[in-house]
Structures are given as C-alpha cells and as structure tokens.
Motif scaffolding. Sequence first.
Motif, PDB file in Angstrom:
ATOM      1  N   PHE A 284       0.793  -1.224   0.000  1.00  0.00           N
ATOM      2  CA  PHE A 284       0.000   0.000   0.000  1.00  0.00           C
ATOM      3  C   PHE A 284       0.830   1.282   0.000  1.00  0.00           C
ATOM      4  O   PHE A 284       0.280   2.371  -0.106  1.00  0.00           O
ATOM      5  CB  PHE A 284      -0.948   0.007   1.209  1.00  0.00           C
ATOM      6  CG  PHE A 284      -1.964  -1.089   1.151  1.00  0.00           C
ATOM      7  CD1 PHE A 284      -3.017  -1.021   0.255  1.00  0.00           C
ATOM      8  CD2 PHE A 284      -1.850  -2.198   1.966  1.00  0.00           C
ATOM      9  CE1 PHE A 284      -3.957  -2.036   0.182  1.00  0.00           C
ATOM     10  CE2 PHE A 284      -2.783  -3.219   1.901  1.00  0.00           C
ATOM     11  CZ  PHE A 284      -3.829  -3.146   1.009  1.00  0.00           C
ATOM     12  N   GLY A 285       2.138   1.170   0.093  1.00  0.00           N
ATOM     13  CA  GLY A 285       2.994   2.353   0.129  1.00  0.00           C
ATOM     14  C   GLY A 285       2.972   3.159  -1.157  1.00  0.00           C
ATOM     15  O   GLY A 285       3.089   4.388  -1.130  1.00  0.00           O
ATOM     16  N   GLY A 286       2.813   2.508  -2.290  1.00  0.00           N
ATOM     17  CA  GLY A 286       2.774   3.224  -3.562  1.00  0.00           C
ATOM     18  C   GLY A 286       1.478   3.978  -3.791  1.00  0.00           C
ATOM     19  O   GLY A 286       1.418   4.885  -4.625  1.00  0.00           O
ATOM     20  N   VAL A 287       0.443   3.607  -3.067  1.00  0.00           N
ATOM     21  CA  VAL A 287      -0.874   4.209  -3.254  1.00  0.00           C
ATOM     22  C   VAL A 287      -1.057   5.456  -2.389  1.00  0.00           C
ATOM     23  O   VAL A 287      -1.808   6.364  -2.755  1.00  0.00           O
ATOM     24  CB  VAL A 287      -1.962   3.159  -2.935  1.00  0.00           C
ATOM     25  CG1 VAL A 287      -3.346   3.750  -2.983  1.00  0.00           C
ATOM     26  CG2 VAL A 287      -1.848   1.989  -3.873  1.00  0.00           C
TER      27      VAL A 287
ATOM     28  N   SER B 196       1.296  -4.499  -7.453  1.00  0.00           N
ATOM     29  CA  SER B 196       0.920  -4.191  -8.836  1.00  0.00           C
ATOM     30  C   SER B 196      -0.591  -4.173  -9.007  1.00  0.00           C
ATOM     31  O   SER B 196      -1.136  -3.298  -9.681  1.00  0.00           O
ATOM     32  CB  SER B 196       1.538  -5.208  -9.795  1.00  0.00           C
ATOM     33  OG  SER B 196       2.927  -5.076  -9.821  1.00  0.00           O
ATOM     34  N   VAL B 197      -1.261  -5.128  -8.395  1.00  0.00           N
ATOM     35  CA  VAL B 197      -2.724  -5.182  -8.504  1.00  0.00           C
ATOM     36  C   VAL B 197      -3.348  -3.950  -7.866  1.00  0.00           C
ATOM     37  O   VAL B 197      -4.236  -3.301  -8.450  1.00  0.00           O
ATOM     38  CB  VAL B 197      -3.266  -6.483  -7.862  1.00  0.00           C
ATOM     39  CG1 VAL B 197      -4.781  -6.452  -7.755  1.00  0.00           C
ATOM     40  CG2 VAL B 197      -2.797  -7.694  -8.645  1.00  0.00           C
ATOM     41  N   VAL B 198      -2.878  -3.590  -6.665  1.00  0.00           N
ATOM     42  CA  VAL B 198      -3.424  -2.420  -5.968  1.00  0.00           C
ATOM     43  C   VAL B 198      -3.120  -1.143  -6.758  1.00  0.00           C
ATOM     44  O   VAL B 198      -3.974  -0.251  -6.872  1.00  0.00           O
ATOM     45  CB  VAL B 198      -2.860  -2.351  -4.529  1.00  0.00           C
ATOM     46  CG1 VAL B 198      -3.166  -1.029  -3.876  1.00  0.00           C
ATOM     47  CG2 VAL B 198      -3.414  -3.494  -3.699  1.00  0.00           C
ATOM     48  N   MET B 199      -1.923  -1.048  -7.337  1.00  0.00           N
ATOM     49  CA  MET B 199      -1.559   0.148  -8.102  1.00  0.00           C
ATOM     50  C   MET B 199      -2.396   0.262  -9.377  1.00  0.00           C
ATOM     51  O   MET B 199      -2.807   1.357  -9.754  1.00  0.00           O
ATOM     52  CB  MET B 199      -0.070   0.124  -8.445  1.00  0.00           C
ATOM     53  CG  MET B 199       0.412   1.393  -9.068  1.00  0.00           C
ATOM     54  SD  MET B 199       0.202   2.856  -8.034  1.00  0.00           S
ATOM     55  CE  MET B 199       1.596   2.710  -6.985  1.00  0.00           C
ATOM     56  N   ILE B 200      -2.674  -0.855 -10.034  1.00  0.00           N
ATOM     57  CA  ILE B 200      -3.525  -0.817 -11.228  1.00  0.00           C
ATOM     58  C   ILE B 200      -4.923  -0.338 -10.856  1.00  0.00           C
ATOM     59  O   ILE B 200      -5.501   0.515 -11.544  1.00  0.00           O
ATOM     60  CB  ILE B 200      -3.566  -2.205 -11.910  1.00  0.00           C
ATOM     61  CG1 ILE B 200      -2.232  -2.481 -12.602  1.00  0.00           C
ATOM     62  CG2 ILE B 200      -4.708  -2.301 -12.902  1.00  0.00           C
ATOM     63  CD1 ILE B 200      -2.092  -3.885 -13.139  1.00  0.00           C
ATOM     64  N   LEU B 201      -5.468  -0.860  -9.770  1.00  0.00           N
ATOM     65  CA  LEU B 201      -6.793  -0.411  -9.330  1.00  0.00           C
ATOM     66  C   LEU B 201      -6.788   1.079  -8.988  1.00  0.00           C
ATOM     67  O   LEU B 201      -7.728   1.807  -9.324  1.00  0.00           O
ATOM     68  CB  LEU B 201      -7.267  -1.239  -8.141  1.00  0.00           C
ATOM     69  CG  LEU B 201      -7.556  -2.712  -8.424  1.00  0.00           C
ATOM     70  CD1 LEU B 201      -7.864  -3.444  -7.127  1.00  0.00           C
ATOM     71  CD2 LEU B 201      -8.684  -2.853  -9.422  1.00  0.00           C
ATOM     72  N   THR B 202      -5.731   1.529  -8.339  1.00  0.00           N
ATOM     73  CA  THR B 202      -5.627   2.944  -7.978  1.00  0.00           C
ATOM     74  C   THR B 202      -5.550   3.828  -9.220  1.00  0.00           C
ATOM     75  O   THR B 202      -6.220   4.861  -9.302  1.00  0.00           O
ATOM     76  CB  THR B 202      -4.386   3.177  -7.097  1.00  0.00           C
ATOM     77  OG1 THR B 202      -4.490   2.346  -5.946  1.00  0.00           O
ATOM     78  CG2 THR B 202      -4.262   4.625  -6.686  1.00  0.00           C
ATOM     79  N   MET B 203      -4.749   3.433 -10.198  1.00  0.00           N
ATOM     80  CA  MET B 203      -4.607   4.232 -11.426  1.00  0.00           C
ATOM     81  C   MET B 203      -5.913   4.263 -12.206  1.00  0.00           C
ATOM     82  O   MET B 203      -6.278   5.299 -12.776  1.00  0.00           O
ATOM     83  CB  MET B 203      -3.475   3.694 -12.301  1.00  0.00           C
ATOM     84  CG  MET B 203      -2.097   3.906 -11.724  1.00  0.00           C
ATOM     85  SD  MET B 203      -1.736   5.646 -11.454  1.00  0.00           S
ATOM     86  CE  MET B 203      -1.821   5.753  -9.682  1.00  0.00           C
TER      87      MET B 203
ATOM     88  N   ALA C 279       3.616  -0.342 -16.682  1.00  0.00           N
ATOM     89  CA  ALA C 279       4.673  -0.955 -15.874  1.00  0.00           C
ATOM     90  C   ALA C 279       4.123  -2.059 -14.969  1.00  0.00           C
ATOM     91  O   ALA C 279       4.727  -3.136 -14.855  1.00  0.00           O
ATOM     92  CB  ALA C 279       5.364   0.107 -15.036  1.00  0.00           C
ATOM     93  N   ASN C 280       2.988  -1.815 -14.350  1.00  0.00           N
ATOM     94  CA  ASN C 280       2.438  -2.823 -13.440  1.00  0.00           C
ATOM     95  C   ASN C 280       1.830  -3.994 -14.185  1.00  0.00           C
ATOM     96  O   ASN C 280       1.888  -5.134 -13.705  1.00  0.00           O
ATOM     97  CB  ASN C 280       1.428  -2.184 -12.493  1.00  0.00           C
ATOM     98  CG  ASN C 280       2.118  -1.362 -11.439  1.00  0.00           C
ATOM     99  OD1 ASN C 280       2.835  -1.896 -10.611  1.00  0.00           O
ATOM    100  ND2 ASN C 280       1.928  -0.059 -11.477  1.00  0.00           N
ATOM    101  N   ILE C 281       1.262  -3.762 -15.352  1.00  0.00           N
ATOM    102  CA  ILE C 281       0.767  -4.877 -16.167  1.00  0.00           C
ATOM    103  C   ILE C 281       1.938  -5.740 -16.624  1.00  0.00           C
ATOM    104  O   ILE C 281       1.868  -6.978 -16.594  1.00  0.00           O
ATOM    105  CB  ILE C 281      -0.064  -4.349 -17.352  1.00  0.00           C
ATOM    106  CG1 ILE C 281      -1.396  -3.793 -16.847  1.00  0.00           C
ATOM    107  CG2 ILE C 281      -0.310  -5.447 -18.376  1.00  0.00           C
ATOM    108  CD1 ILE C 281      -2.187  -3.024 -17.884  1.00  0.00           C
ATOM    109  N   LEU C 282       3.033  -5.108 -17.029  1.00  0.00           N
ATOM    110  CA  LEU C 282       4.215  -5.878 -17.428  1.00  0.00           C
ATOM    111  C   LEU C 282       4.789  -6.663 -16.243  1.00  0.00           C
ATOM    112  O   LEU C 282       5.255  -7.794 -16.410  1.00  0.00           O
ATOM    113  CB  LEU C 282       5.276  -4.945 -18.007  1.00  0.00           C
ATOM    114  CG  LEU C 282       4.980  -4.386 -19.390  1.00  0.00           C
ATOM    115  CD1 LEU C 282       6.053  -3.393 -19.808  1.00  0.00           C
ATOM    116  CD2 LEU C 282       4.842  -5.494 -20.416  1.00  0.00           C
ATOM    117  N   ARG C 283       4.737  -6.083 -15.060  1.00  0.00           N
ATOM    118  CA  ARG C 283       5.233  -6.806 -13.882  1.00  0.00           C
ATOM    119  C   ARG C 283       4.386  -8.042 -13.605  1.00  0.00           C
ATOM    120  O   ARG C 283       4.913  -9.105 -13.279  1.00  0.00           O
ATOM    121  CB  ARG C 283       5.238  -5.898 -12.653  1.00  0.00           C
ATOM    122  CG  ARG C 283       5.930  -6.564 -11.476  1.00  0.00           C
ATOM    123  CD  ARG C 283       5.705  -5.869 -10.176  1.00  0.00           C
ATOM    124  NE  ARG C 283       6.308  -4.558 -10.085  1.00  0.00           N
ATOM    125  CZ  ARG C 283       6.218  -3.802  -9.006  1.00  0.00           C
ATOM    126  NH1 ARG C 283       5.543  -4.220  -7.953  1.00  0.00           N
ATOM    127  NH2 ARG C 283       6.776  -2.622  -8.980  1.00  0.00           N
TER     128      ARG C 283
END
Length: 132
Positions: free
Chosen positions: A27-30, A81-88, A60-64
């Motif tokens: 959750f740090g990236g969000v 990556s999943v949480v960051m994709i949802l956030t974006m 980037a997160n989809i590629l990861r």
Amino acid sequence: MEAEGLGWLLVPLHQLVSWGAAGAMVFGGVVPYIPQYRDIRRTQNAEGFSTYVCLVLLVANILRILFWFGRHFESPLLWQSVVMILTMLLMLKLCTEVRVANELNLKRRVFSASRWSSCGRVATPSRRPTSC
C-alpha cells in the motif's frame, strides 16, 4: 539460555514485522495518490494531474504481472501491482469525470451566452453594438 527463553517472543515479533513490511510494500505506492484524489474531488479540477503518469504506471504494473507468470517473485510485489492498477484506474475515472463535467459546463456557458445575443445591431451597456 536467554535466547531460548525469548524464542516465544522473537518468532511472533519477526512474523509481525514481516507482515507490516509486506503491507507497507503493497500500500505504500498508493498513499501519495490519496491527497491528490481528495483534492481533485473537492475542487473538481484535474488540470494539475497528468494522465500520462497513470498510463506509464499502468503499463509498468501490467508488465510486472505478466513477468510474474514467467518467473514467480514475492507475492507482496504482485499485490502491489494489482493495488496500483486499481488505484490508477480509479484516478483515471475521476479525472475523466471531472474533465468531462468541466467541458460540459464550459459549453453550457458558451451556449447560454450565445443564446442571449441577438441578431441585428444591439447596443448593451457592457458591449459595443454587434451584428450576426
């Protein structure tokens, strides 16, 4: 002898620190996007937010995630990556809604201003005489 006696305390403490670090990683990236989301929602203005950043982070997160299928890595990074994709996606949805609403309001203002102007030579206190 004391190390054996503290084993009952160190093992749960180590587990707790590991879970805390994994949660911070996920959750740090969000966290930086929370104030931006609230500010955009409050002001209804998304002009300072770049959607290109969302695009880059989504790619980037989809590629990861795709890389994870070839070579597994730690699951907190996958969840990050999943949480960051949802956030974006949430940020893009908000920015799109705000920008569309602002454009509609601008068009309505222009339309209502043009509705009240008349054809022919009319002089108003704020403008010079105009014609169509």
